[in-house]
Design a protein around this motif. Structure first.
Motif, PDB file in Angstrom:
ATOM      1  N   GLY A 123     -89.470 -37.069-118.779  1.00 34.71           N
ATOM      2  CA  GLY A 123     -89.015 -35.688-118.832  1.00 34.71           C
ATOM      3  C   GLY A 123     -88.173 -35.325-117.634  1.00 34.71           C
ATOM      4  N   LEU A 124     -88.554 -35.816-116.466  1.00 36.18           N
ATOM      5  CA  LEU A 124     -87.773 -35.588-115.247  1.00 36.18           C
ATOM      6  C   LEU A 124     -86.350 -36.124-115.420  1.00 36.18           C
ATOM      7  CD1 LEU A 124     -89.009 -36.487-111.642  1.00 36.18           C
ATOM      8  CD2 LEU A 124     -86.645 -36.756-112.343  1.00 36.18           C
ATOM      9  N   VAL A 125     -86.261 -37.354-115.920  1.00 34.16           N
ATOM     10  CA  VAL A 125     -84.952 -37.990-116.099  1.00 34.16           C
ATOM     11  C   VAL A 125     -84.094 -37.215-117.099  1.00 34.16           C
ATOM     12  CG1 VAL A 125     -83.779 -40.048-116.980  1.00 34.16           C
ATOM     13  CG2 VAL A 125     -85.767 -40.287-115.474  1.00 34.16           C
ATOM     14  N   ILE A 126     -84.682 -36.848-118.223  1.00 33.28           N
ATOM     15  CA  ILE A 126     -83.942 -36.187-119.290  1.00 33.28           C
ATOM     16  C   ILE A 126     -83.418 -34.826-118.860  1.00 33.28           C
ATOM     17  CG2 ILE A 126     -84.145 -35.154-121.598  1.00 33.28           C
ATOM     18  CD1 ILE A 126     -86.150 -37.421-122.243  1.00 33.28           C
ATOM     19  N   PHE A 127     -84.245 -34.083-118.133  1.00 30.55           N
ATOM     20  CA  PHE A 127     -83.887 -32.707-117.792  1.00 30.55           C
ATOM     21  C   PHE A 127     -83.240 -32.569-116.413  1.00 30.55           C
ATOM     22  CE2 PHE A 127     -86.890 -32.095-121.217  1.00 30.55           C
ATOM     23  CZ  PHE A 127     -86.377 -31.007-121.902  1.00 30.55           C
ATOM     24  N   PHE A 128     -83.197 -33.645-115.629  1.00 25.44           N
ATOM     25  CA  PHE A 128     -82.616 -33.537-114.288  1.00 25.44           C
ATOM     26  C   PHE A 128     -81.100 -33.482-114.363  1.00 25.44           C
ATOM     27  CE2 PHE A 128     -81.575 -34.632-109.928  1.00 25.44           C
ATOM     28  CZ  PHE A 128     -82.546 -33.943-109.220  1.00 25.44           C
ATOM     29  N   HIS A 129     -80.496 -34.493-115.017  1.00 26.29           N
ATOM     30  CA  HIS A 129     -79.038 -34.516-115.194  1.00 26.29           C
ATOM     31  C   HIS A 129     -78.702 -35.523-116.288  1.00 26.29           C
ATOM     32  CE1 HIS A 129     -74.730 -34.893-114.399  1.00 26.29           C
ATOM     33  NE2 HIS A 129     -74.819 -33.790-113.690  1.00 26.29           N
ATOM     34  N   PRO A 130     -77.740 -35.192-117.156  1.00 27.90           N
ATOM     35  CA  PRO A 130     -77.387 -36.099-118.261  1.00 27.90           C
ATOM     36  C   PRO A 130     -76.935 -37.478-117.808  1.00 27.90           C
ATOM     37  CG  PRO A 130     -76.464 -33.921-118.638  1.00 27.90           C
ATOM     38  CD  PRO A 130     -77.022 -33.904-117.244  1.00 27.90           C
ATOM     39  N   TYR A 131     -76.331 -37.576-116.627  1.00 33.47           N
ATOM     40  CA  TYR A 131     -75.844 -38.871-116.147  1.00 33.47           C
ATOM     41  C   TYR A 131     -76.970 -39.871-115.927  1.00 33.47           C
ATOM     42  CZ  TYR A 131     -71.153 -36.946-115.235  1.00 33.47           C
ATOM     43  OH  TYR A 131     -69.903 -36.387-115.350  1.00 33.47           O
ATOM     44  N   MET A 132     -78.183 -39.389-115.763  1.00 35.50           N
ATOM     45  CA  MET A 132     -79.301 -40.272-115.439  1.00 35.50           C
ATOM     46  C   MET A 132     -79.931 -40.915-116.663  1.00 35.50           C
ATOM     47  SD  MET A 132     -81.154 -37.982-112.491  1.00 35.50           S
ATOM     48  CE  MET A 132     -82.282 -39.294-112.070  1.00 35.50           C
ATOM     49  N   ILE A 133     -79.645 -40.381-117.832  1.00 31.81           N
ATOM     50  CA  ILE A 133     -80.365 -40.811-119.031  1.00 31.81           C
ATOM     51  C   ILE A 133     -79.983 -42.223-119.481  1.00 31.81           C
ATOM     52  CG2 ILE A 133     -80.826 -40.297-121.454  1.00 31.81           C
ATOM     53  CD1 ILE A 133     -80.360 -37.337-120.792  1.00 31.81           C
ATOM     54  N   LEU A 134     -78.695 -42.480-119.662  1.00 32.04           N
ATOM     55  CA  LEU A 134     -78.256 -43.765-120.212  1.00 32.04           C
ATOM     56  C   LEU A 134     -78.695 -44.964-119.374  1.00 32.04           C
ATOM     57  CD1 LEU A 134     -76.763 -45.217-122.455  1.00 32.04           C
ATOM     58  CD2 LEU A 134     -74.626 -44.907-121.167  1.00 32.04           C
TER      59      LEU A 134
ATOM     60  N   GLY B 225     -79.413 -21.358-105.303  1.00 32.22           N
ATOM     61  CA  GLY B 225     -78.508 -22.176-106.107  1.00 32.22           C
ATOM     62  C   GLY B 225     -78.044 -23.446-105.425  1.00 32.22           C
ATOM     63  N   ASP B 226     -78.099 -23.469-104.090  1.00 29.37           N
ATOM     64  CA  ASP B 226     -77.625 -24.638-103.350  1.00 29.37           C
ATOM     65  C   ASP B 226     -78.653 -25.768-103.309  1.00 29.37           C
ATOM     66  OD1 ASP B 226     -79.215 -22.930-101.836  1.00 29.37           O
ATOM     67  OD2 ASP B 226     -78.425 -23.690 -99.935  1.00 29.37           O
ATOM     68  N   ILE B 227     -79.902 -25.485-103.704  1.00 32.56           N
ATOM     69  CA  ILE B 227     -80.928 -26.542-103.681  1.00 32.56           C
ATOM     70  C   ILE B 227     -81.687 -26.598-105.008  1.00 32.56           C
ATOM     71  CG2 ILE B 227     -81.242 -26.560-101.173  1.00 32.56           C
ATOM     72  CD1 ILE B 227     -83.770 -24.821-101.659  1.00 32.56           C
ATOM     73  N   LEU B 228     -81.036 -26.235-106.091  1.00 30.77           N
ATOM     74  CA  LEU B 228     -81.722 -26.200-107.384  1.00 30.77           C
ATOM     75  C   LEU B 228     -82.259 -27.570-107.796  1.00 30.77           C
ATOM     76  CD1 LEU B 228     -79.768 -23.782-109.751  1.00 30.77           C
ATOM     77  CD2 LEU B 228     -82.072 -23.547-108.805  1.00 30.77           C
ATOM     78  N   TYR B 229     -81.519 -28.624-107.493  1.00 31.17           N
ATOM     79  CA  TYR B 229     -81.994 -29.958-107.863  1.00 31.17           C
ATOM     80  C   TYR B 229     -83.246 -30.329-107.086  1.00 31.17           C
ATOM     81  CZ  TYR B 229     -77.863 -30.915-110.682  1.00 31.17           C
ATOM     82  OH  TYR B 229     -76.903 -30.880-111.659  1.00 31.17           O
ATOM     83  N   LEU B 230     -83.322 -29.890-105.844  1.00 31.24           N
ATOM     84  CA  LEU B 230     -84.516 -30.147-105.042  1.00 31.24           C
ATOM     85  C   LEU B 230     -85.715 -29.397-105.620  1.00 31.24           C
ATOM     86  CD1 LEU B 230     -85.892 -31.380-102.576  1.00 31.24           C
ATOM     87  CD2 LEU B 230     -85.104 -29.409-101.244  1.00 31.24           C
ATOM     88  N   LEU B 231     -85.489 -28.127-105.986  1.00 29.27           N
ATOM     89  CA  LEU B 231     -86.575 -27.346-106.579  1.00 29.27           C
ATOM     90  C   LEU B 231     -87.000 -27.930-107.921  1.00 29.27           C
ATOM     91  CD1 LEU B 231     -85.438 -23.676-105.825  1.00 29.27           C
ATOM     92  CD2 LEU B 231     -86.931 -25.172-104.478  1.00 29.27           C
ATOM     93  N   ALA B 232     -86.030 -28.442-108.668  1.00 27.26           N
ATOM     94  CA  ALA B 232     -86.338 -29.022-109.978  1.00 27.26           C
ATOM     95  C   ALA B 232     -87.252 -30.231-109.844  1.00 27.26           C
ATOM     96  CB  ALA B 232     -85.051 -29.414-110.697  1.00 27.26           C
ATOM     97  N   ILE B 233     -87.009 -31.053-108.830  1.00 20.47           N
ATOM     98  CA  ILE B 233     -87.863 -32.237-108.697  1.00 20.47           C
ATOM     99  C   ILE B 233     -89.254 -31.857-108.194  1.00 20.47           C
ATOM    100  CG2 ILE B 233     -87.354 -32.957-106.319  1.00 20.47           C
ATOM    101  CD1 ILE B 233     -87.162 -35.842-107.502  1.00 20.47           C
TER     102      ILE B 233
END
Length: 212
Positions: free
Chosen positions: A111-122, A74-82
């Motif tokens: 798809g990476l941008v959309i599903f990574f975090h909502p703050y990145m989309i706009l 859980g501490d590196i989920l964003y790393l695994l996601a990328i």
């Protein structure tokens, strides 16, 4: 961990293989009708379907890795996601069943941008469409989006949004940068045409596009 990442890469390739099979089926059907080329309507429909599939296959890989590893990593989920997204992009750009000659990975990056975090989309939407409507160069907008992606990863990462230690953040920044460099490499012909002002412009208005 490497084996887990490889599994998601292979899953993304399976999704892309289904897309390739669909394209082949469409081409055969067109030839059977006495037309070796897609009709304009057919091309638009196929393009829209492939775009959505590219976005969703990346998002699906990222979502699955989060669901499967959130309890133990859980501490590196964003790393695994990328890493999951990187597998989708590499599978898209270098599919083995097409002689390792695929796309340029921009739809998968969306798809990476959309599903990574909502703050990145706009910021990405503003960047791409701002450049597109100002220049009508899709390739230029796509490349600038890659630069903005790196900036977003670093800014949000240093703000603590990803919730990871600095070592994991540095790895995240490295993977993001490598993906951006891969996109620039895939667009090297477009970059050359942009420099020489030979890149084709795209217009949403078909009549305007035909006049140009």
């Amino acid at each position: 961990m490497f084996v887990d990442r490889l599994h998601f890469w292979m899953f993304s390739d399976i999704v892309y293989l289904r897309e390739a099979a669909w394209h082949r089926h469409q081409a055969v059907r067109e030839r059977q009708c006495g037309n070796d080329k897609f009709s304009p309507r057919s091309r638009e429909k196929a393009g829209a379907i492939v775009l959505v599939c590219d976005i969703l296959k990346t998002g699906l890989a990222m979502t699955m890795v989060r669901l499967l590893f959130r309890e133990h990593y859980g501490d590196i989920l964003y790393l695994l996601a990328i890493y999951a997204a990187a597998g989708a992009i590499l599978g898209h750009n270098f599919p083995f069943y097409l002689g390792f000659k695929g796309g340029k990975g921009i739809a998968c990056t969306a798809g990476l941008v959309i599903f990574f975090h909502p703050y990145m989309i706009l910021p990405q939407v503003i960047t791409f469409f701002g450049i597109f409507f100002a220049t009508h160069y899709v390739s230029l907008g796509s490349l600038v989006v890659e630069i903005v992606l790196i900036a977003e990863m670093v800014i949000f990462g240093q703000m603590g949004l990803w919730g990871m230690d600095q070592a994991a953040l540095n790895e995240l920044y490295l993977v993001t940068t490598l993906l951006a460099l891969l996109a620039f490499w895939g667009h090297r012909a477009n970059i050359k045409r942009l420099i020489h002002k030979e890149e084709r412009k795209t217009y949403l208005n078909k009549k305007q596009d035909e006049r140009k």
